[in-house]
Scaffold this motif. Structure first.
Motif, short mmCIF file in Angstrom:
data_model
loop_
_atom_site.label_atom_id
_atom_site.label_comp_id
_atom_site.label_asym_id
_atom_site.label_seq_id
_atom_site.Cartn_x
_atom_site.Cartn_y
_atom_site.Cartn_z
N MET A 33 0.85 -1.19 0.00
CA MET A 33 0.00 0.00 0.00
C MET A 33 0.89 1.24 0.00
SD MET A 33 -2.81 -1.63 0.05
CE MET A 33 -4.02 -0.31 0.23
N GLY A 34 0.57 2.19 -0.85
CA GLY A 34 1.42 3.37 -0.97
C GLY A 34 0.67 4.68 -0.85
N TRP A 35 1.41 5.69 -0.49
CA TRP A 35 0.93 7.07 -0.52
C TRP A 35 1.81 7.86 -1.48
CZ3 TRP A 35 -3.48 8.84 1.63
CH2 TRP A 35 -4.06 8.10 2.66
N PHE A 36 1.16 8.61 -2.33
CA PHE A 36 1.83 9.49 -3.27
C PHE A 36 1.25 10.89 -3.11
CE2 PHE A 36 4.24 6.68 -6.15
CZ PHE A 36 3.81 5.45 -5.67
N ARG A 37 1.93 11.86 -3.66
CA ARG A 37 1.39 13.22 -3.66
C ARG A 37 1.75 13.93 -4.95
NH1 ARG A 37 5.24 15.84 1.11
NH2 ARG A 37 7.19 15.96 -0.11
N GLN A 38 0.92 14.91 -5.27
CA GLN A 38 1.16 15.68 -6.49
C GLN A 38 0.86 17.15 -6.21
OE1 GLN A 38 -0.92 14.23 -9.97
NE2 GLN A 38 0.50 15.30 -11.33
N ALA A 39 1.90 17.96 -6.33
CA ALA A 39 1.76 19.40 -6.18
C ALA A 39 1.47 20.01 -7.55
CB ALA A 39 3.04 19.99 -5.59
N PRO A 40 0.87 21.19 -7.59
CA PRO A 40 0.54 21.82 -8.88
C PRO A 40 1.77 21.97 -9.75
CG PRO A 40 -0.53 22.98 -7.09
CD PRO A 40 0.38 21.98 -6.45
#
Length: 124
Positions: A33-40
């Protein structure tokens, strides 16, 4: 597999938030299970992952020591505790699941299932 992320919000620098990811019913014992993030304007990047079967975890250097990933097998939930938040942590955060739970992976292409994002905004 369906994933639903929640818990985002607005917090000041140095504050904390806990994100939750609800996974659909079923066995995730062989999943990563993973967490990712995306900034503008930026690519989606790896944040943390946890192997469902033994709870071992992996973190991006940028969050190591500040974020903690965990899972609750009884509830089919994955959490991301975020402490000492910084302005640069501002992003949409996504939870994801990979059937390749035998190892740790940071590449988003390895993940098979994605939840909708939850916005985290850290004010400076």
């Amino acid at each position: 597999v369906q994933l639903q992320a929640s818990g985002g919000g607005l917090v000041g620098t140095g504050g904390s938030l806990r994100l939750s990811c609800a996974a659909s019913e079923g066995s995730f014992s062989h999943y990563l299970m993973g967490w990712f993030r995306q900034a503008p304007g930026k690519e989606r990047e790896f944040v943390a992952s946890i192997r469902w079967n033994d709870g071992s975890s992996d973190y991006a250097d940028s969050v190591k020591g500040r974020f903690t990933v965990s899972r609750d097998s009884a509830k089919n939930m994955v959490y991301l505790q975020m402490d000492s938040l910084k302005f640069e942590d501002t992003a949409v955060y996504y939870c994801a699941a990979s059937r390749s739970g035998w190892n740790f992976f940071r590449l988003k292409d390895v993940y098979d299932y994605w939840g909708q994002g939850t916005q985290v905004t850290v004010s400076s």
